[in-house]
Design a protein around this motif. Structure first.
Motif, PDB file in Angstrom:
ATOM      1  N   GLY A   6       0.779  -1.222   0.000  1.00 56.36           N
ATOM      2  CA  GLY A   6       0.000   0.000   0.000  1.00 56.36           C
ATOM      3  C   GLY A   6       0.817   1.282   0.000  1.00 56.36           C
ATOM      4  N   LYS A   7       2.132   1.174  -0.040  1.00 59.52           N
ATOM      5  CA  LYS A   7       3.007   2.354  -0.038  1.00 59.52           C
ATOM      6  C   LYS A   7       3.424   2.696  -1.471  1.00 59.52           C
ATOM      7  N   ARG A   8       3.488   3.988  -1.731  1.00 62.71           N
ATOM      8  CA  ARG A   8       4.019   4.486  -3.002  1.00 62.71           C
ATOM      9  C   ARG A   8       5.476   4.858  -2.768  1.00 62.71           C
ATOM     10  N   VAL A   9       6.377   4.282  -3.585  1.00 60.10           N
ATOM     11  CA  VAL A   9       7.813   4.461  -3.388  1.00 60.10           C
ATOM     12  C   VAL A   9       8.433   5.095  -4.627  1.00 60.10           C
ATOM     13  N   LEU A  10       9.081   6.241  -4.442  1.00 53.36           N
ATOM     14  CA  LEU A  10       9.843   6.864  -5.511  1.00 53.36           C
ATOM     15  C   LEU A  10      11.172   6.128  -5.637  1.00 53.36           C
ATOM     16  N   LEU A  29       7.863  -6.415  -2.396  1.00 54.88           N
ATOM     17  CA  LEU A  29       7.580  -5.976  -1.026  1.00 54.88           C
ATOM     18  C   LEU A  29       6.207  -5.315  -0.916  1.00 54.88           C
ATOM     19  N   GLY A  30       5.488  -5.234  -2.048  1.00 47.22           N
ATOM     20  CA  GLY A  30       4.128  -4.722  -2.040  1.00 47.22           C
ATOM     21  C   GLY A  30       3.973  -3.273  -2.441  1.00 47.22           C
ATOM     22  N   ALA A  31       5.053  -2.628  -2.849  1.00 40.81           N
ATOM     23  CA  ALA A  31       5.013  -1.195  -3.167  1.00 40.81           C
ATOM     24  C   ALA A  31       4.459  -0.928  -4.557  1.00 40.81           C
ATOM     25  N   GLU A  32       3.881   0.261  -4.689  1.00 39.96           N
ATOM     26  CA  GLU A  32       3.597   0.835  -6.003  1.00 39.96           C
ATOM     27  C   GLU A  32       4.801   1.714  -6.309  1.00 39.96           C
ATOM     28  N   VAL A  33       5.510   1.419  -7.380  1.00 39.57           N
ATOM     29  CA  VAL A  33       6.752   2.118  -7.692  1.00 39.57           C
ATOM     30  C   VAL A  33       6.464   3.332  -8.569  1.00 39.57           C
ATOM     31  N   ILE A  34       6.984   4.472  -8.144  1.00 37.67           N
ATOM     32  CA  ILE A  34       6.931   5.709  -8.911  1.00 37.67           C
ATOM     33  C   ILE A  34       8.308   5.873  -9.543  1.00 37.67           C
ATOM     34  N   VAL A  47       9.007  14.683  -7.518  1.00 39.62           N
ATOM     35  CA  VAL A  47       8.729  15.282  -6.212  1.00 39.62           C
ATOM     36  C   VAL A  47       7.686  16.394  -6.351  1.00 39.62           C
ATOM     37  N   GLU A  48       7.786  17.153  -7.419  1.00 41.96           N
ATOM     38  CA  GLU A  48       6.859  18.261  -7.640  1.00 41.96           C
ATOM     39  C   GLU A  48       5.474  17.797  -8.099  1.00 41.96           C
ATOM     40  N   ASN A  49       5.393  16.632  -8.751  1.00 41.07           N
ATOM     41  CA  ASN A  49       4.149  16.239  -9.409  1.00 41.07           C
ATOM     42  C   ASN A  49       3.485  14.972  -8.883  1.00 41.07           C
ATOM     43  N   GLU A  50       4.107  14.268  -7.975  1.00 39.03           N
ATOM     44  CA  GLU A  50       3.577  13.011  -7.463  1.00 39.03           C
ATOM     45  C   GLU A  50       3.552  13.035  -5.931  1.00 39.03           C
ATOM     46  N   THR A  51       2.806  12.116  -5.368  1.00 39.73           N
ATOM     47  CA  THR A  51       2.849  11.905  -3.925  1.00 39.73           C
ATOM     48  C   THR A  51       3.348  10.487  -3.676  1.00 39.73           C
ATOM     49  N   PHE A  52       4.109  10.326  -2.609  1.00 36.01           N
ATOM     50  CA  PHE A  52       4.620   9.006  -2.255  1.00 36.01           C
ATOM     51  C   PHE A  52       4.968   8.985  -0.787  1.00 36.01           C
ATOM     52  N   ASP A  53       5.074   7.783  -0.241  1.00 33.83           N
ATOM     53  CA  ASP A  53       5.333   7.579   1.184  1.00 33.83           C
ATOM     54  C   ASP A  53       6.812   7.370   1.487  1.00 33.83           C
ATOM     55  N   CYS A  54       7.526   6.794   0.515  1.00 28.32           N
ATOM     56  CA  CYS A  54       8.904   6.362   0.710  1.00 28.32           C
ATOM     57  C   CYS A  54       9.705   6.687  -0.549  1.00 28.32           C
ATOM     58  N   ALA A  55      11.019   6.674  -0.404  1.00 28.29           N
ATOM     59  CA  ALA A  55      11.895   6.864  -1.557  1.00 28.29           C
ATOM     60  C   ALA A  55      13.152   6.023  -1.384  1.00 28.29           C
ATOM     61  N   MET A  56      13.601   5.471  -2.491  1.00 28.44           N
ATOM     62  CA  MET A  56      14.869   4.747  -2.538  1.00 28.44           C
ATOM     63  C   MET A  56      15.725   5.461  -3.573  1.00 28.44           C
ATOM     64  N   LEU A  57      16.784   6.108  -3.107  1.00 28.01           N
ATOM     65  CA  LEU A  57      17.601   6.966  -3.954  1.00 28.01           C
ATOM     66  C   LEU A  57      19.005   6.418  -4.122  1.00 28.01           C
ATOM     67  N   ASP A  58      19.442   6.310  -5.358  1.00 26.86           N
ATOM     68  CA  ASP A  58      20.850   6.066  -5.627  1.00 26.86           C
ATOM     69  C   ASP A  58      21.581   7.335  -5.194  1.00 26.86           C
ATOM     70  N   ARG A  59      22.636   7.209  -4.456  1.00 25.97           N
ATOM     71  CA  ARG A  59      23.316   8.404  -3.943  1.00 25.97           C
ATOM     72  C   ARG A  59      24.034   9.166  -5.044  1.00 25.97           C
TER      73      ARG A  59
END
Length: 123
Positions: A6-10, A29-34, A47-59
């Motif tokens: 149920g989480k949206r993940v960038l 893991l059950g995420a909707e991937v943005i 970030v400006e145009n979507e909503t999400f709960d979590c983010a996984m960022l390549d550094r």
């Protein structure tokens, strides 16, 4: 597992095969991937145009660091993990880091940790 059900993940990752692997893990893991976004510019657009709960960022995205993006997302209440292939990073900014190559268990544990911190107000 379903830790992200149920989480949206960038997802921000500049390497195609790594992005595909990360997307598969996040979906398992059950995420909707943005995304995935493959540059900081594209990530900021999400970030400006979507909503999400979590983010996984390549550094490191083609020589640009995603630290500022991570800090902004944390400020907005988004659970963030940084992924890096450059070994450990000093976590002086309070960011949770996973080292590449990673697997589903590592990603699940990292998101459990940051979501727990966020729910306890430890950011």
């Amino acid at each position: 597992m379903g830790e992200l059900q149920g989480k949206r993940v960038l997802l921000v990752e500049d390497e195609l095969f790594i992005a595909m692997h990360a997307e598969e893990i996040l979906r398992d893991l059950g995420a909707e991937v943005i995304g995935p976004a493959n540059s900081l510019r594209e990530a900021w657009s999400f970030v400006e145009n979507e909503t999400f709960d979590c983010a996984m960022l390549d550094r490191n995205l083609n020589g640009e660091l995603s630290d500022e993006l991570a800090q902004e997302l944390k400020r907005r209440g988004v659970a963030v993990i940084l992924a890096t292939g450059y070994g450990s990073i000093a976590s002086d900014r309070g960011l949770t880091v996973v080292s590449k190559p990673y697997d589903e268990n590592m990603i699940a544990a990292a998101f459990r940790s940051v979501m727990k911190e966020r729910s306890l107000g430890l950011e």
